[in-house]
Design a protein around this motif. Structure first.
Motif, short mmCIF file in Angstrom:
data_model
loop_
_atom_site.label_atom_id
_atom_site.label_comp_id
_atom_site.label_asym_id
_atom_site.label_seq_id
_atom_site.Cartn_x
_atom_site.Cartn_y
_atom_site.Cartn_z
N PRO A 47 -3.20 13.88 3.14
CA PRO A 47 -3.46 12.59 2.49
C PRO A 47 -4.83 12.02 2.83
O PRO A 47 -5.29 12.15 3.97
CB PRO A 47 -2.35 11.69 3.06
CG PRO A 47 -1.95 12.32 4.33
CD PRO A 47 -2.18 13.79 4.19
N GLN A 48 -5.41 11.43 1.82
CA GLN A 48 -6.67 10.72 2.03
C GLN A 48 -6.35 9.34 2.63
O GLN A 48 -7.12 8.75 3.35
CB GLN A 48 -7.34 10.56 0.67
CG GLN A 48 -8.64 9.80 0.65
CD GLN A 48 -9.08 9.58 -0.79
OE1 GLN A 48 -9.09 10.50 -1.59
NE2 GLN A 48 -9.44 8.35 -1.12
N PHE A 49 -5.17 8.85 2.28
CA PHE A 49 -4.66 7.60 2.84
C PHE A 49 -3.15 7.73 2.95
O PHE A 49 -2.51 8.27 2.05
CB PHE A 49 -5.02 6.41 1.92
CG PHE A 49 -4.41 5.10 2.37
CD1 PHE A 49 -5.02 4.33 3.35
CD2 PHE A 49 -3.22 4.64 1.81
CE1 PHE A 49 -4.45 3.13 3.77
CE2 PHE A 49 -2.65 3.44 2.22
CZ PHE A 49 -3.28 2.68 3.20
N LEU A 50 -2.61 7.27 4.07
CA LEU A 50 -1.16 7.33 4.24
C LEU A 50 -0.70 6.11 5.02
O LEU A 50 -1.25 5.78 6.07
CB LEU A 50 -0.76 8.60 5.02
CG LEU A 50 0.73 8.70 5.41
CD1 LEU A 50 1.62 8.80 4.19
CD2 LEU A 50 0.95 9.91 6.32
N GLU A 51 0.27 5.41 4.46
CA GLU A 51 0.84 4.27 5.17
C GLU A 51 2.36 4.37 5.08
O GLU A 51 2.92 4.47 3.98
CB GLU A 51 0.37 2.96 4.54
CG GLU A 51 0.91 1.73 5.26
CD GLU A 51 0.46 0.44 4.60
OE1 GLU A 51 -0.21 -0.35 5.26
OE2 GLU A 51 0.77 0.24 3.41
N VAL A 52 3.01 4.36 6.23
CA VAL A 52 4.47 4.38 6.26
C VAL A 52 4.93 3.08 6.90
O VAL A 52 4.61 2.80 8.05
CB VAL A 52 5.00 5.58 7.06
CG1 VAL A 52 6.53 5.56 7.11
CG2 VAL A 52 4.51 6.89 6.45
N SER A 94 -3.30 11.45 -2.28
CA SER A 94 -3.64 12.84 -1.99
C SER A 94 -4.08 13.56 -3.25
O SER A 94 -3.56 13.32 -4.35
CB SER A 94 -2.43 13.56 -1.39
OG SER A 94 -2.68 14.94 -1.32
N ALA A 95 -4.99 14.50 -3.07
CA ALA A 95 -5.46 15.31 -4.20
C ALA A 95 -4.38 16.27 -4.69
O ALA A 95 -4.46 16.77 -5.81
CB ALA A 95 -6.72 16.09 -3.80
N THR A 133 -3.31 9.64 -6.91
CA THR A 133 -4.39 10.61 -6.76
C THR A 133 -5.59 9.83 -6.24
O THR A 133 -5.64 8.60 -6.38
CB THR A 133 -4.74 11.27 -8.10
OG1 THR A 133 -5.28 10.25 -8.96
CG2 THR A 133 -3.52 11.88 -8.77
N PRO A 134 -6.58 10.53 -5.66
CA PRO A 134 -7.78 9.82 -5.18
C PRO A 134 -8.43 8.99 -6.30
O PRO A 134 -8.87 7.86 -6.06
CB PRO A 134 -8.70 10.95 -4.72
CG PRO A 134 -7.73 12.02 -4.27
CD PRO A 134 -6.59 11.95 -5.25
N ALA A 135 -8.43 9.51 -7.52
CA ALA A 135 -9.05 8.77 -8.64
C ALA A 135 -8.26 7.51 -8.97
O ALA A 135 -8.84 6.43 -9.19
CB ALA A 135 -9.14 9.68 -9.87
N GLU A 136 -6.94 7.61 -8.99
CA GLU A 136 -6.10 6.43 -9.26
C GLU A 136 -6.27 5.38 -8.17
O GLU A 136 -6.30 4.18 -8.44
CB GLU A 136 -4.62 6.84 -9.34
CG GLU A 136 -4.26 7.64 -10.57
CD GLU A 136 -2.91 8.33 -10.43
OE1 GLU A 136 -2.48 8.93 -11.42
OE2 GLU A 136 -2.31 8.31 -9.33
N TRP A 137 -6.36 5.85 -6.95
CA TRP A 137 -6.51 4.96 -5.81
C TRP A 137 -7.84 4.21 -5.87
O TRP A 137 -7.92 3.01 -5.62
CB TRP A 137 -6.39 5.77 -4.52
CG TRP A 137 -6.36 4.96 -3.26
CD1 TRP A 137 -7.29 4.93 -2.27
CD2 TRP A 137 -5.31 4.08 -2.83
NE1 TRP A 137 -6.89 4.09 -1.27
CE2 TRP A 137 -5.69 3.56 -1.58
CE3 TRP A 137 -4.08 3.71 -3.39
CZ2 TRP A 137 -4.88 2.66 -0.87
CZ3 TRP A 137 -3.29 2.81 -2.69
CH2 TRP A 137 -3.69 2.30 -1.44
N GLN A 138 -8.87 4.95 -6.23
CA GLN A 138 -10.20 4.36 -6.35
C GLN A 138 -10.19 3.25 -7.40
O GLN A 138 -10.75 2.17 -7.20
CB GLN A 138 -11.22 5.45 -6.74
CG GLN A 138 -12.67 4.96 -6.82
CD GLN A 138 -13.18 4.49 -5.46
OE1 GLN A 138 -12.94 5.15 -4.45
NE2 GLN A 138 -13.87 3.35 -5.42
#
Lengths: 105, 102
Positions: A17-22, A45-46, A81-86
């Motif tokens: 994951p490029q970012f992960l929060e639990v 994540s990609a 996805t990284p694009a959606e997150w951006q």
């Protein structure tokens, strides 16, 4: 009492994951103090690229294994996805989008 | 008729089926309540709701049938759509409304 949170996090690391929060959201439910029953995962994540939501959730469920899935009561999943997150991140600069927090209420 | 056959029959005879905890009038779980609200926001009020708390066989059976570990679960035109997070996401991007209009 963060054992389950740690287990979920460490399992999901395999999705790079490029970012992960639990988040343990159990305190918001009718369960004893210190419970590990309700969790919310936000993951970027990609590996989700070109995958529909159902496929992303199935991938996470498989990664967490039945052992984890069956020992918790609720699991909210927010996958990007990284694009959606951006895109979401950019949007917060002008006006904050709903991040789905009410989905668990 | 085994449980998979019953589920098959439910999802094939009703255009919109929601497997949920409780009833649309009295949901017993926040995620199920959310799913009902989303359907309502899409203008769908007369969907077929199955209360899994009333039937342990269905409760486990639907998880096996969909290979999906959680409730609620939405089926539209016999196809598995997803759980409440997916419904919320699809509601926000307009996909759910399009799917329900078919």
């Amino acid at each position: 009492m963060t054992d389950m949170k740690n287990r979920i996090e460490s399992r999901l690391q395999s999705l790079q994951p490029q970012f992960l929060e639990v988040l343990n959201e159990s305190h918001r439910h009718n369960v004893p103090v210190g419970s590990e029953s309700h969790f919310k995962v936000t993951i970027v994540s990609a590996v989700f690229d070109d995958k529909p939501l159902v496929a992303r959730h199935r991938l996470i469920n498989a990664t967490l294994t039945n052992e984890i899935i069956h020992s918790i009561h609720a699991l909210a999943l927010h996958t990007f996805t990284p694009a959606e997150w951006q895109k979401r991140h950019d949007a917060t600069r002008t006006s904050p989008p709903c991040l789905g927090g009410s989905a668990a209420e | 008729m085994d449980i998979a056959d019953s589920i098959e029959q439910q999802v094939s005879t009703h255009p919109v089926v929601l497997y949920m905890k409780g009833t649309p009038q009295q949901p017993q779980c926040g995620f199920s309540a959310n799913a009902v609200q989303i359907l309502s926001a899409c203008g769908v009020e007369d969907f077929f709701a199955v209360n899994v708390l009333a039937d342990p066989e269905i409760r486990q059976g639907i998880k096996d049938y969909s290979s999906w570990p959680t409730i609620p679960q939405l089926y539209v035109n016999g196809e598995f759509v997803g759980g409440s997070d997916i419904m919320a996401e699809m509601f926000q991007n307009g996909e759910l409304k399009k799917l329900l209009e078919k």
